[in-house]
Design an enzyme around this catalytic site. Sequence first.
Site, mmCIF file in Angstrom:
data_model
loop_
_atom_site.group_PDB
_atom_site.id
_atom_site.type_symbol
_atom_site.label_atom_id
_atom_site.label_comp_id
_atom_site.label_asym_id
_atom_site.label_seq_id
_atom_site.Cartn_x
_atom_site.Cartn_y
_atom_site.Cartn_z
ATOM 1 C CB CYS A 56 -0.854 0.030 1.151
ATOM 2 S SG CYS A 56 -0.055 0.368 2.661
ATOM 3 C CB CYS A 58 0.300 4.234 4.428
ATOM 4 S SG CYS A 58 -0.327 2.900 5.026
#
Length: 147
Positions: A56, A58
């Site tokens: 992902c 993040c």
Amino acid sequence: MAQNFYFQQMQMMVQPMRDELTQVGFQELTTPEEVDAALQGEGSKGTTLLVVNSVCGCAAGLARPAVALSLKNEKTPAHLYTVFAGQDRDATAQARSYFKELPPSSPSFVLMKDGKVVHMVHRHEIEGNSLEVISQYLTNAYDQYCD
């Protein structure tokens, strides 16, 4: 044949994400047996940081750079391990069995001392924070638990 091609393509795509951690000293755990050997053996003595890695955004923009920054702290964990959620599923499930009382989170950081969880930084604490803030979550824990 197509499934094997997809698997190879995915492996090539995530390799740089794996390398970001191994290049700063983390050992990848890709099987349940490797997880058990690390978290039950010598790796369970003293402090251990386990990073649950992820593809992902993040993880890429925050988690991996923040953990690398945190390792510049004076005190750091004795053992550094990582599992890759969504890629090494069995290894990730086995790692999570060591802290099953905590909700699964990817990415996340789990600090253990003598085989017991003493601190965890969940995805919701990573998202929306700066590298410095995330790194500070970790270094505060290192200062408290690491020798």
